[in-house]
Write an enzyme that holds these catalytic residues in place. Structure first.
Site, PDB file in Angstrom:
ATOM      1  N   ASN A 129      68.696  -7.572  23.852  1.00 26.27           N
ATOM      2  CA  ASN A 129      67.344  -7.025  23.959  1.00 26.27           C
ATOM      3  C   ASN A 129      66.612  -7.362  22.665  1.00 26.27           C
ATOM      4  O   ASN A 129      66.810  -6.695  21.654  1.00 26.27           O
ATOM      5  CB  ASN A 129      67.427  -5.501  24.174  1.00 26.27           C
ATOM      6  CG  ASN A 129      66.053  -4.856  24.222  1.00 26.27           C
ATOM      7  OD1 ASN A 129      65.033  -5.541  24.312  1.00 26.27           O
ATOM      8  ND2 ASN A 129      66.018  -3.529  24.153  1.00 26.27           N
ATOM      9  N   LYS A 189      63.560  -7.012  22.032  1.00 28.89           N
ATOM     10  CA  LYS A 189      62.417  -6.117  21.791  1.00 28.89           C
ATOM     11  C   LYS A 189      61.190  -6.949  21.398  1.00 28.89           C
ATOM     12  O   LYS A 189      60.991  -8.030  21.937  1.00 28.89           O
ATOM     13  CB  LYS A 189      62.782  -5.062  20.740  1.00 28.89           C
ATOM     14  CG  LYS A 189      64.084  -4.334  21.111  1.00 28.89           C
ATOM     15  CD  LYS A 189      64.351  -3.112  20.294  1.00 28.89           C
ATOM     16  CE  LYS A 189      65.645  -2.468  20.769  1.00 28.89           C
ATOM     17  NZ  LYS A 189      65.952  -1.227  20.075  1.00 28.89           N
ATOM     18  N   HIS A 197      63.702   1.778  29.201  1.00 30.68           N
ATOM     19  CA  HIS A 197      64.266   1.823  27.847  1.00 30.68           C
ATOM     20  C   HIS A 197      63.676   3.032  27.124  1.00 30.68           C
ATOM     21  O   HIS A 197      62.512   3.378  27.323  1.00 30.68           O
ATOM     22  CB  HIS A 197      63.942   0.527  27.100  1.00 30.68           C
ATOM     23  CG  HIS A 197      64.670   0.425  25.795  1.00 30.68           C
ATOM     24  ND1 HIS A 197      64.267   1.105  24.670  1.00 30.68           N
ATOM     25  CD2 HIS A 197      65.805  -0.221  25.453  1.00 30.68           C
ATOM     26  CE1 HIS A 197      65.125   0.853  23.681  1.00 30.68           C
ATOM     27  NE2 HIS A 197      66.073   0.046  24.136  1.00 30.68           N
ATOM     28  N   GLU A 242      62.533   3.421  24.293  1.00 29.45           N
ATOM     29  CA  GLU A 242      61.294   3.149  23.548  1.00 29.45           C
ATOM     30  C   GLU A 242      60.095   3.135  24.488  1.00 29.45           C
ATOM     31  O   GLU A 242      58.988   3.507  24.096  1.00 29.45           O
ATOM     32  CB  GLU A 242      61.433   1.825  22.765  1.00 29.45           C
ATOM     33  CG  GLU A 242      62.371   2.008  21.574  1.00 29.45           C
ATOM     34  CD  GLU A 242      63.159   0.765  21.176  1.00 29.45           C
ATOM     35  OE1 GLU A 242      62.789  -0.349  21.592  1.00 29.45           O
ATOM     36  OE2 GLU A 242      64.159   0.920  20.446  1.00 29.45           O
ATOM     37  N   GLU A 250      72.438   4.516  26.732  1.00 31.51           N
ATOM     38  CA  GLU A 250      72.009   4.333  25.350  1.00 31.51           C
ATOM     39  C   GLU A 250      71.628   5.675  24.748  1.00 31.51           C
ATOM     40  O   GLU A 250      70.477   6.121  24.886  1.00 31.51           O
ATOM     41  CB  GLU A 250      70.793   3.411  25.286  1.00 31.51           C
ATOM     42  CG  GLU A 250      71.058   2.003  25.741  1.00 31.51           C
ATOM     43  CD  GLU A 250      70.107   1.011  25.075  1.00 31.51           C
ATOM     44  OE1 GLU A 250      70.599   0.109  24.400  1.00 31.51           O
ATOM     45  OE2 GLU A 250      68.890   1.177  25.207  1.00 31.51           O
ATOM     46  N   GLY A 288      69.309   1.646  17.073  1.00 34.73           N
ATOM     47  CA  GLY A 288      68.689   1.167  15.836  1.00 34.73           C
ATOM     48  C   GLY A 288      69.023   1.994  14.608  1.00 34.73           C
ATOM     49  O   GLY A 288      68.382   1.844  13.579  1.00 34.73           O
ATOM     50  N   SER A 314      73.451   0.511  18.536  1.00 39.62           N
ATOM     51  CA  SER A 314      74.148   0.050  17.325  1.00 39.62           C
ATOM     52  C   SER A 314      75.445  -0.702  17.630  1.00 39.62           C
ATOM     53  O   SER A 314      76.445  -0.542  16.933  1.00 39.62           O
ATOM     54  CB  SER A 314      74.380   1.220  16.366  1.00 39.62           C
ATOM     55  OG  SER A 314      73.139   1.738  15.910  1.00 39.62           O
TER      56      SER A 314
HETATM   57  P1  PGA Z   1      70.292  -1.468  18.796  1.00 33.58           P
HETATM   58  O1  PGA Z   1      69.316  -1.340  20.054  1.00 33.58           O
HETATM   59  O2  PGA Z   1      71.439  -2.338  19.204  1.00 33.58           O
HETATM   60  O3  PGA Z   1      69.448  -2.090  17.720  1.00 33.58           O
HETATM   61  O4  PGA Z   1      70.750  -0.084  18.451  1.00 33.58           O
HETATM   62  C1  PGA Z   1      69.821  -1.212  21.355  1.00 33.58           C
HETATM   63  C2  PGA Z   1      68.692  -1.069  22.332  1.00 33.58           C
HETATM   64  O5  PGA Z   1      67.722  -0.373  22.040  1.00 33.58           O
HETATM   65  O6  PGA Z   1      68.728  -1.644  23.441  1.00 33.58           O
END
Ligand code: PGA
Length: 227
Positions: A9, A11, A88, A90, A154, A160, A190
């Site tokens: 991903n 982003k 997601h 976000e 998640e 993140g 992560s």
């Molecule tokens: P991350 O993000 O691996 O940076 O924690 C995962 C995600 O949001 O899909």
């Protein structure tokens, strides 16, 4: 053969040039046959990527119409995608996506033959109050479907932050989710080269959703090859 799903991903990162450069390296890698690598790139980058498993990071549910700024399932397919990430955290947090919007997007993806990956997860506060299972059950039930998609678990506190769920914590949640739906469940939050093998060693973890560590090719390569 059931394949492990490794989903990048990106982003809101990477230009077309940077994306193409990454894919060039990825194409030179011999990905083991028991894993499938999906690249979820920004909309404007997707159509310039020559990769067989491309995913959008979101999508509107209508096929066309007066919806300024939105991208439809038709556009997603036209850009070469066979996958789409939906719900997601976000999107839920910064763009006010609700369970009912995500349910409509899921229905549209299924109808248009786009493979959906629906993200679910609890906040740190909810975990502290032992509400994890209740929150996840609600998010899953809102989808009104029991098959035909992939779930990405998640936990929000792991996205993140560098603090991943332990593989055992993730396994427990995946086992719980598998009682609610009969679909592959992948873990995200992560994921790094160093913890990949221990996640993939868990029987209920069918793959990984990788944010930060998918931006750097060397890290992502290690993730693909480390189990
Ligand atoms: P991350 O993000 O691996 O940076 O924690 C995962 C995600 O949001 O899909």
């Amino acid at each position: 053969m059931k394949k492990a799903l490794i989903v990048a991903n990106w982003k809101m990162h990477k230009t077309r040039t940077q994306g193409r450069d990454f894919i060039q390296k990825l194409r030179r890698l011999s990905v083991p046959r028991d894993r499938e690598v999906v690249i979820c790139a920004p909309f404007t980058v997707l159509s310039s990527l020559d990769w067989k498993n491309l995913g959008a990071q979101d999508m509107f549910w209508e096929a066309s119409g007066a919806y300024t700024g939105e991208i439809s399932p038709v556009h997603v397919k036209d850009a070469g995608c066979t996958w789409v990430l939906l719900g997601h955290s976000e999107r839920r947090q910064y763009f006010s996506e609700t369970d009912s919007m995500i349910q409509k997007k899921l229905a549209a993806a299924v109808q248009n033959d786009i493979k959906p990956i629906v993200c679910v997860g609890e906040t740190r506060e909810q975990r502290k109050r032992s509400q994890t299972f209740r929150v996840l059950r609600k998010q899953i039930q809102a989808l009104k479907r029991k098959s035909g998609f992939v779930v990405a678990y998640e936990p929000l506190w792991a996205i993140g932050t560098g603090v991943n769920a332990t593989p055992e914590e993730a396994q427990l949640v995946h086992v719980f989710l598998k009682k609610l739906v009969s679909v592959p469940i992948i873990y995200g939050g992560s994921v790094k080269p160093e913890n990949t093998a221990s996640f993939m060693a868990q029987s209920a973890i069918d793959g990984l959703l990788v944010g930060g560590a998918s931006l750097n090719f060397a890290d992502f390569r290690k993730i693909i090859l480390s189990f």
